[in-house]
Motif scaffolding. Structure first.
Motif, PDB file in Angstrom:
ATOM      1  N   ALA A 281       0.831  -1.211   0.000  1.00 34.74           N
ATOM      2  CA  ALA A 281       0.000   0.000   0.000  1.00 34.74           C
ATOM      3  C   ALA A 281       0.863   1.257   0.000  1.00 34.74           C
ATOM      4  O   ALA A 281       0.574   2.229  -0.711  1.00 34.74           O
ATOM      5  CB  ALA A 281      -0.927  -0.009   1.206  1.00 34.74           C
ATOM      6  N   THR A 282       1.922   1.252   0.794  1.00 40.14           N
ATOM      7  CA  THR A 282       2.803   2.417   0.856  1.00 40.14           C
ATOM      8  C   THR A 282       3.413   2.716  -0.500  1.00 40.14           C
ATOM      9  O   THR A 282       3.507   3.874  -0.924  1.00 40.14           O
ATOM     10  CB  THR A 282       3.907   2.174   1.897  1.00 40.14           C
ATOM     11  OG1 THR A 282       3.312   1.924   3.173  1.00 40.14           O
ATOM     12  CG2 THR A 282       4.835   3.373   1.993  1.00 40.14           C
ATOM     13  N   VAL A 283       3.831   1.674  -1.199  1.00 39.85           N
ATOM     14  CA  VAL A 283       4.453   1.878  -2.508  1.00 39.85           C
ATOM     15  C   VAL A 283       3.432   2.352  -3.535  1.00 39.85           C
ATOM     16  O   VAL A 283       3.686   3.270  -4.321  1.00 39.85           O
ATOM     17  CB  VAL A 283       5.135   0.563  -2.966  1.00 39.85           C
ATOM     18  CG1 VAL A 283       5.615   0.692  -4.403  1.00 39.85           C
ATOM     19  CG2 VAL A 283       6.288   0.217  -2.059  1.00 39.85           C
ATOM     20  N   LEU A 284       2.246   1.741  -3.539  1.00 37.93           N
ATOM     21  CA  LEU A 284       1.253   2.082  -4.550  1.00 37.93           C
ATOM     22  C   LEU A 284       0.721   3.500  -4.393  1.00 37.93           C
ATOM     23  O   LEU A 284       0.440   4.186  -5.382  1.00 37.93           O
ATOM     24  CB  LEU A 284       0.101   1.082  -4.505  1.00 37.93           C
ATOM     25  CG  LEU A 284       0.419  -0.354  -4.972  1.00 37.93           C
ATOM     26  CD1 LEU A 284      -0.811  -1.234  -4.847  1.00 37.93           C
ATOM     27  CD2 LEU A 284       0.920  -0.348  -6.407  1.00 37.93           C
ATOM     28  N   LYS A 285       0.568   3.972  -3.143  1.00 36.95           N
ATOM     29  CA  LYS A 285       0.007   5.314  -2.952  1.00 36.95           C
ATOM     30  C   LYS A 285       1.044   6.425  -3.071  1.00 36.95           C
ATOM     31  O   LYS A 285       0.680   7.597  -3.093  1.00 36.95           O
ATOM     32  CB  LYS A 285      -0.679   5.395  -1.593  1.00 36.95           C
ATOM     33  CG  LYS A 285       0.268   5.352  -0.402  1.00 36.95           C
ATOM     34  CD  LYS A 285      -0.453   5.576   0.922  1.00 36.95           C
ATOM     35  CE  LYS A 285      -1.523   4.551   1.168  1.00 36.95           C
ATOM     36  NZ  LYS A 285      -2.100   4.667   2.540  1.00 36.95           N
ATOM     37  N   HIS A 286       2.343   6.058  -3.148  1.00 35.84           N
ATOM     38  CA  HIS A 286       3.389   7.073  -3.257  1.00 35.84           C
ATOM     39  C   HIS A 286       3.191   7.854  -4.556  1.00 35.84           C
ATOM     40  O   HIS A 286       3.164   7.276  -5.639  1.00 35.84           O
ATOM     41  CB  HIS A 286       4.764   6.412  -3.234  1.00 35.84           C
ATOM     42  CG  HIS A 286       5.884   7.369  -2.965  1.00 35.84           C
ATOM     43  ND1 HIS A 286       6.269   8.326  -3.869  1.00 35.84           N
ATOM     44  CD2 HIS A 286       6.708   7.513  -1.891  1.00 35.84           C
ATOM     45  CE1 HIS A 286       7.276   9.026  -3.386  1.00 35.84           C
ATOM     46  NE2 HIS A 286       7.553   8.547  -2.173  1.00 35.84           N
ATOM     47  N   PRO A 287       3.049   9.193  -4.484  1.00 29.39           N
ATOM     48  CA  PRO A 287       2.740   9.968  -5.698  1.00 29.39           C
ATOM     49  C   PRO A 287       3.829   9.905  -6.753  1.00 29.39           C
ATOM     50  O   PRO A 287       3.523  10.037  -7.949  1.00 29.39           O
ATOM     51  CB  PRO A 287       2.550  11.387  -5.159  1.00 29.39           C
ATOM     52  CG  PRO A 287       3.296  11.412  -3.864  1.00 29.39           C
ATOM     53  CD  PRO A 287       3.169  10.046  -3.289  1.00 29.39           C
ATOM     54  N   ASN A 288       5.080   9.732  -6.351  1.00 32.21           N
ATOM     55  CA  ASN A 288       6.163   9.703  -7.328  1.00 32.21           C
ATOM     56  C   ASN A 288       6.424   8.310  -7.889  1.00 32.21           C
ATOM     57  O   ASN A 288       7.175   8.163  -8.845  1.00 32.21           O
ATOM     58  CB  ASN A 288       7.454  10.219  -6.702  1.00 32.21           C
ATOM     59  CG  ASN A 288       7.366  11.682  -6.325  1.00 32.21           C
ATOM     60  OD1 ASN A 288       6.611  12.443  -6.937  1.00 32.21           O
ATOM     61  ND2 ASN A 288       8.102  12.081  -5.298  1.00 32.21           N
ATOM     62  N   ILE A 289       5.816   7.283  -7.278  1.00 34.97           N
ATOM     63  CA  ILE A 289       6.057   5.912  -7.744  1.00 34.97           C
ATOM     64  C   ILE A 289       4.870   5.417  -8.565  1.00 34.97           C
ATOM     65  O   ILE A 289       5.009   5.150  -9.757  1.00 34.97           O
ATOM     66  CB  ILE A 289       6.328   4.971  -6.553  1.00 34.97           C
ATOM     67  CG1 ILE A 289       7.586   5.409  -5.806  1.00 34.97           C
ATOM     68  CG2 ILE A 289       6.468   3.531  -7.035  1.00 34.97           C
ATOM     69  CD1 ILE A 289       7.921   4.549  -4.606  1.00 34.97           C
ATOM     70  N   ALA A 290       3.714   5.244  -7.924  1.00 32.92           N
ATOM     71  CA  ALA A 290       2.560   4.683  -8.634  1.00 32.92           C
ATOM     72  C   ALA A 290       1.363   5.625  -8.650  1.00 32.92           C
ATOM     73  O   ALA A 290       0.588   5.634  -9.603  1.00 32.92           O
ATOM     74  CB  ALA A 290       2.160   3.347  -8.012  1.00 32.92           C
ATOM     75  N   GLY A 291       1.155   6.394  -7.575  1.00 34.12           N
ATOM     76  CA  GLY A 291       0.082   7.372  -7.549  1.00 34.12           C
ATOM     77  C   GLY A 291      -1.315   6.785  -7.522  1.00 34.12           C
ATOM     78  O   GLY A 291      -2.235   7.373  -8.094  1.00 34.12           O
ATOM     79  N   PHE A 292      -1.506   5.645  -6.882  1.00 28.79           N
ATOM     80  CA  PHE A 292      -2.843   5.045  -6.783  1.00 28.79           C
ATOM     81  C   PHE A 292      -3.610   5.648  -5.610  1.00 28.79           C
ATOM     82  O   PHE A 292      -3.023   6.085  -4.609  1.00 28.79           O
ATOM     83  CB  PHE A 292      -2.715   3.531  -6.565  1.00 28.79           C
ATOM     84  CG  PHE A 292      -2.529   2.721  -7.825  1.00 28.79           C
ATOM     85  CD1 PHE A 292      -3.627   2.206  -8.496  1.00 28.79           C
ATOM     86  CD2 PHE A 292      -1.269   2.490  -8.320  1.00 28.79           C
ATOM     87  CE1 PHE A 292      -3.457   1.449  -9.637  1.00 28.79           C
ATOM     88  CE2 PHE A 292      -1.083   1.741  -9.464  1.00 28.79           C
ATOM     89  CZ  PHE A 292      -2.178   1.218 -10.134  1.00 28.79           C
ATOM     90  N   GLU A 293      -4.943   5.640  -5.740  1.00 26.09           N
ATOM     91  CA  GLU A 293      -5.829   5.876  -4.607  1.00 26.09           C
ATOM     92  C   GLU A 293      -6.037   4.502  -3.951  1.00 26.09           C
ATOM     93  O   GLU A 293      -6.674   3.630  -4.518  1.00 26.09           O
ATOM     94  CB  GLU A 293      -7.161   6.445  -5.077  1.00 26.09           C
ATOM     95  CG  GLU A 293      -7.037   7.736  -5.885  1.00 26.09           C
ATOM     96  CD  GLU A 293      -8.379   8.124  -6.500  1.00 26.09           C
ATOM     97  OE1 GLU A 293      -9.428   7.761  -5.915  1.00 26.09           O
ATOM     98  OE2 GLU A 293      -8.374   8.752  -7.571  1.00 26.09           O
ATOM     99  N   VAL A 294      -5.480   4.308  -2.779  1.00 23.18           N
ATOM    100  CA  VAL A 294      -5.403   2.982  -2.177  1.00 23.18           C
ATOM    101  C   VAL A 294      -6.376   2.863  -1.011  1.00 23.18           C
ATOM    102  O   VAL A 294      -6.449   3.746  -0.140  1.00 23.18           O
ATOM    103  CB  VAL A 294      -3.967   2.684  -1.696  1.00 23.18           C
ATOM    104  CG1 VAL A 294      -3.908   1.302  -1.050  1.00 23.18           C
ATOM    105  CG2 VAL A 294      -2.989   2.763  -2.868  1.00 23.18           C
ATOM    106  N   THR A 295      -7.116   1.756  -1.013  1.00 21.47           N
ATOM    107  CA  THR A 295      -7.951   1.363   0.128  1.00 21.47           C
ATOM    108  C   THR A 295      -7.445   0.017   0.623  1.00 21.47           C
ATOM    109  O   THR A 295      -7.271  -0.909  -0.175  1.00 21.47           O
ATOM    110  CB  THR A 295      -9.426   1.251  -0.281  1.00 21.47           C
ATOM    111  OG1 THR A 295      -9.877   2.503  -0.798  1.00 21.47           O
ATOM    112  CG2 THR A 295     -10.279   0.852   0.920  1.00 21.47           C
TER     113      THR A 295
END
Length: 1023
Positions: A33-47
């Motif tokens: 989750a931390t990696v996916l929501k990181h704006p510079n890496i993946a920028g996902f909206e994570v739940t």
């Protein structure tokens, strides 16, 4: 604007008693989750949902796929347990799941599939990191299908499915699970590839789903061969999951951009063009910055070319700005660099041509110079510009070639070292086989050729694996390091040999071992830099793997103990034999024993597993080489080598067994101190044990080595002259200075008669006269012959002085004379046995003497002269010499005369590989037979039986005795193996028993002439 939405579901705790007993999934969802929501890496909206009931999970999945647009990207991740019912339907377990009510308390895979099908998005990603369970019906019979068929359950357009595994790992009987579900490493590698950008396999700055899967699949299989991730997709274009936040210009381009050579910086432009074409907006911005820097370069050629790629005119300097070559470099390019314009993740890369075209059009060129008038010779400036164009073209070609070389990684060339080592070893083998003298297959190291051949094959395999694409990353380095560890035996052996300049084969082998050692050092450096291999300890997960691990440990220790035992035995033999005449062989076995402990230990504590198995494979190849040379060199080492071979087979079996099973359930984090103790302390302990074994082998010892034999006329007593040897007598009392004893043995009981009689230093030949009542013993140290009464076991009178270094003693058949051959003065002395005095001054045998033999009557001495072995005959009564009585054809090792004096037998040869026996008629001087095959010499012992029917020849390095039929002049059967380094031979008067002295073993071998295969031994002990 397109949205990027992710739902992560993780279930660790279960209300169901049976599910609670299973191995909990790794807690990797938070990290993902931390990696996916990181704006510079993946920028996902994570739940993220952790340990939620099935209805809450179902609502969240419905929300994920509701109201999605076509260009939205959805990602659903589930980690936990998957359960199959009796009909093969799949359910995802949640915290309230009950195994007896899966339909109403879990999440059916069909519902997830329906929700995905209802989504308008054409980019739906599903990631399942599950361990699966098969059903256990009431009839007690499990379903035969062990596969889950996950991909078949989630087919559909616009979706990509990644699954960590697709096989059931356990089943239930009541609340008891059957089987082991090892923790998956899938998510851990998924997070690592996204977080540090290592999953960006093509270096374009974007991490696509295909790249991520390839990255994770390779690392999961390397670490857990039994776990096989799978992928299924049905989407248009590519899906960009994340950006490589750690992207930077490749090292070879950075090197070129900072080079002080203008041609280097100019050639870097093509590499930047390529990155600009394939890269994302971040990569393009970095490339643009690099072009901007080059546009301000102090080289007008570089600056103009960079500006042409930026679509800008060349900088004016008030005179012709660029040469024609510079104009051509900047012309014909289309602009593609638009600073500040980027692409959203997931936007397809625009198609481009293979040409490095970036600028919008051709760059403005300088005004062309007016053409010269016809007939006008070219100006000096025009010729200079032409020369400059040639220089620029040459520099660009050179730089592109060098740039490709610089782009090579050190890891790409590590295979050159083992290949070079293999080439050197093969060259040594070829040289040895084609040379006149085999340095590797004869002499003290006669069997080392086996070792060199096996090591050449192992290093060749290591080099090939280091270059093959599928094996270069882990298998090649592993085999190289394993072979290098085993080659420590050869490194120590050939280093201690210190061959002279003529032994080129030895030097080539030593160079090959050095090349392999350098390759091992480079390989370790590459592995440390790449961090592809790590030390870790994984606890076995079931009784079978515990047992297999224990067997592997016992096998490794047993192999080391076997080598240590061999070290002790060889060291003991080395001490007793005074050095064999060559380097101490114990240290190579010490190195091999340490490797036998270290390599299996390191292989067990390294990951990925493929590297550990490759490390063992390389060690096995080298260990087989050590076993071959030991087996062929030392006959009494066969039981030890059999044990060592059994340990290798056991280790191989354990390695294959563990590689094919799920062997671990948890990673045990070791403290630094424990890790250092395991990796360094255990090898140190093994080395200490080897040193102790070597020191024990060199402990003070005293043994008697039999060198010369003589039988009493009735054959009841055997007279043996011995030399005391070992560390117990001091280093200055060896060879001719070694104290000796005369030992008398009862041939019926094979026991010593009385006490051995000490007769001083350097005892040599012995002969029996007067019907066995007296023995005459020569001493090379005192230049005398001592008379011993065999009845009283005492010396008679004073020693009889003869000449320099008496060695061989022969009693005439009538017992009235004893002849002594003095090797130091090249003379013969005759002793009158009635007075025990010499009859006259020593009889000269010739300065070029190379061999001598006395006939049965003691009347004639046959002397060989020079390298060709020209024969002369000396009459011991008159002292006259008759020359040219035949030619042997070589320098003989030993000679003997038949009982009737008719034939002379000479053993040896011009080529040590082709020793033979030559027979000469003493009456005519003609050669009646030659080249009768013998085993490997030299031949220090030879005798003809009393009836003249057999000639027996001792083969020192052949560890055997050859029997020759004197009627047919042919070998009787194969050489008779008797033991190490046989010397003197004696045959009983009835021709039935043959006695052979074995100084190396402090024994005398005994066999019957009619049954040579049954060899017994008499131990000689000092008192």
């Amino acid at each position: 604007m397109a949205r990027r939405v992710a739902l992560l579901i993780a279930t660790y705790d279960h209300e169901d008693e049976g599910l609670r007993r299973l191995t909990a999934p790794a807690h990797d969802a938070d990290a993902l989750a931390t990696v996916l929501k990181h704006p510079n890496i993946a920028g996902f909206e994570v739940t993220t949902l952790i340990n939620e009931p099935h209805y809450r999970v179902g609502e969240a999945i419905a929300d994920l796929y509701r109201d999605r647009r076509r260009d939205d990207l959805t990602l659903l991740y589930f980690t936990g347990h998957g359960l199959k019912d009796d009909d093969g339907r799949l359910y995802l377990a949640t915290t309230n799941t009950r195994r007896d009510s899966l339909l109403f308390t879990s999440l059916p895979a069909e519902q997830v599939d329906q929700a995905m099908s209802g989504s308008m998005s054409r980019q739906n990603v599903l990631i399942l990191d599950c361990c699966y369970s098969g059903a256990f019906p009431a009839d007690g019979l499990t379903k035969a299908d062990a596969q889950v068929h996950t991909l078949e359950r989630f087919r559909g357009r616009g979706r990509t499915v990644l699954t960590a595994s697709d096989a059931t790992q356990y089943s239930f009987e009541g609340d008891q699970p059957h089987g082991i579900a090892a923790q998956s490493v899938f998510t851990r590698h998924l997070v690592a590839g996204l977080r540090d950008g290592s999953a960006d396999l093509d270096g374009d700055g974007d991490i696509t789903l295909d790249e991520l899967y390839s990255y994770v699949h390779e690392r999961v299989v390397d670490e857990r061969p039994q776990q096989r991730p799978k992928k299924q997709d049905n989407v248009e274009g590519r899906i960009v999951i994340a950006r490589n936040v750690n992207w930077s210009l490749p090292a070879h381009l950075n090197h070129a951009l900072t080079s002080p050579i203008a041609a280097d910086r100019l050639a870097a432009l093509d590499g930047l063009d390529h990155l600009h074409r394939i890269g994302n907006d971040f990569v393009r911005r970095q490339v643009t910055k690099a072009f901007r820097r080059l546009a301000e370069d102090d080289s007008r050629l570089v600056s103009a070319a960079a500006r042409a790629r930026l679509g800008e005119p060349p900088q004016s300097h008030g005179d012709p700005v660029v040469t024609e070559a510079e104009t051509e470099a900047g012309a014909g390019r289309e602009s593609g660099l638009e600073p500040g314009v980027g692409r959203e993740p997931g936007t397809p890369v625009p198609e481009t041509t293979d040409e490095p075209v970036i600028g919008p059009g051709p760059a403005p060129a300088a005004d062309p110079e007016p053409a010269p008038e016809p007939g006008t010779p070219p100006t000096q400036d025009h010729a200079a510009r032409l020369l400059q164009d040639v220089k620029v073209l040459g520099a660009e070609v050179w730089h592109r070639t060098r740039d490709r070389l610089l782009a090579l990684r050190l890891a790409d060339i590590t295979g050159l070292f083992p290949l070079g080592a293999a080439a050197l070893l093969v060259a040594a083998i070829v040289l040895d086989v084609r040379s006149d003298y085999d340095h590797l297959s004869s002499g003290p190291g006669r069997d080392i050729l086996w070792y060199v051949t096996a090591m050449a094959a192992t290093t060749l395999a290591a080099g090939v694996c280091a270059f093959l694409p599928r094996t270069k990353e882990l298998v090649g380095p592993g085999v190289t390091l394993g072979a290098a560890a085993a080659s420590t035996w050869g490194q120590v052996y050939f280093w201690l040999q210190k061959p002279d300049s003529s032994e080129l084969a030895f030097r080539l082998v030593l160079a090959g071992h050095i090349a392999l050692a350098l390759g091992a050092c480079v390989t370790v450096y590459v592995l440390m830099r790449g961090r592809t291999v790590r030390f870790e300890f994984r606890r076995p997960g079931n009784p079978q793997t515990w047992i297999a691990t224990g067997v592997g440990g016992v096998a490794a220790v047993s192999g080391a103990v076997a080598l240590a035992d061999e070290l002790y035995r060889i060291a003991r033999q080395y001490v007793l034999q005074g050095g064999f005449g060559y380097a101490d062989p114990t240290w190579p076995y010490l190195a091999a024993a340490v490797s036998a402990v270290c390599v299996p230990l390191w292989a067990a504590m390294t990951a990925p597993r493929r590297f550990g198995l490759s490390l063992l494979a390389g060690w096995f190849g080298g260990a087989c080489a050590i076993a071959l040379v030991t087996y062929t060199r030392y006959d009494d080492s066969h039981p030890t080598i059999a044990v060592f071979a059994a340990t290798l087979l056991a280790l191989a079996g354990v390695a294959v067994f563990l590689a094919r099973r799920s062997t671990t359930v948890d990673l045990v984090r070791l403290r630094r101190s424990v890790l250092i103790t395991a990796l360094a302390g255990i090898p140190l302990l093994a080395a200490t044990g080897g040193v102790v074994a070597d020191r024990l082998a060199h402990a003070p010892v005293l043994e008697a080595a039999p060198y010369f034999l003589a039988l009493s006329p009735d054959g009841t007593r055997l007279y043996v002259t011995t030399a005391l040897r070992g560390t117990g007598i001091g280093p200055d009392l060896t060879g001719e200075k070694a104290p000796g004893q005369l030992v008398i043995i009862d041939t019926a009981t094979k026991r010593t008669v009385g006490k051995p009689l000490s007769l001083g230093k350097g005892l040599a030949g012995v002969a029996v006269a007067h019907d066995g009542d007296y023995a005459y013993v020569a001493s090379a140290a005192t230049d005398s012959v001592t008379v011993v009464s065999s009845l009283e076991n005492t010396t008679v009178g004073k020693p009889i002085l003869v000449a320099d270094r008496p060695t061989e003693v022969t009693a005439a058949a009538d017992g009235r004379r004893v002849l002594v051959l003095n090797s130091g003065s090249r003379t013969a002395s005759v002793i009158d046995t009635t007075t025990n005095t010499t009859t006259s001054s020593p009889i000269p045998l010739g300065k070029s003497l190379t061999g001598a033999a006395v006939d049965k009557d003691g009347r004639h001495i046959y002397v060989s002269h020079g390298k060709s072995g020209t024969l002369s005959v000396v009459d011991t009564e008159t002292g006259k010499t008759t020359e040219n009585r035949g030619t042997i054809g070589f320098t003989p090792d030993n000679m003997a005369v038949s009982p009737n004096g008719r034939y002379l037998y000479a053993a040896g040869g011009t080529d040590p590989r082709d020793d033979g026996l030559t027979v000469i008629d003493t009456t005519t001087g003609q050669t009646t037979a030659s080249g009768i095959p013998l085993d490997s010499g030299p031949h220090f012992g030879m005798v003809v039986s009393p009836n003249g029917q057999r000639a027996y020849v001792a083969n020192f390095f052949g560890t055997s005795v050859s029997a020759i039929d004197t009627n047919t002049n042919a070998a009787v059967g194969r050489p008779i193996p008797v033991g190490s380094a046989p010397t003197a031979i004696a045959v009983s008067q009835d021709n039935r028993l043959v006695y052979v002295a074995l100084p190396s073993d402090s024994k005398i071998a005994v066999f019957r002439s009619d049954n040579p295969g049954n060899v017994s031994f008499i131990n000689i002990k000092p008192r």
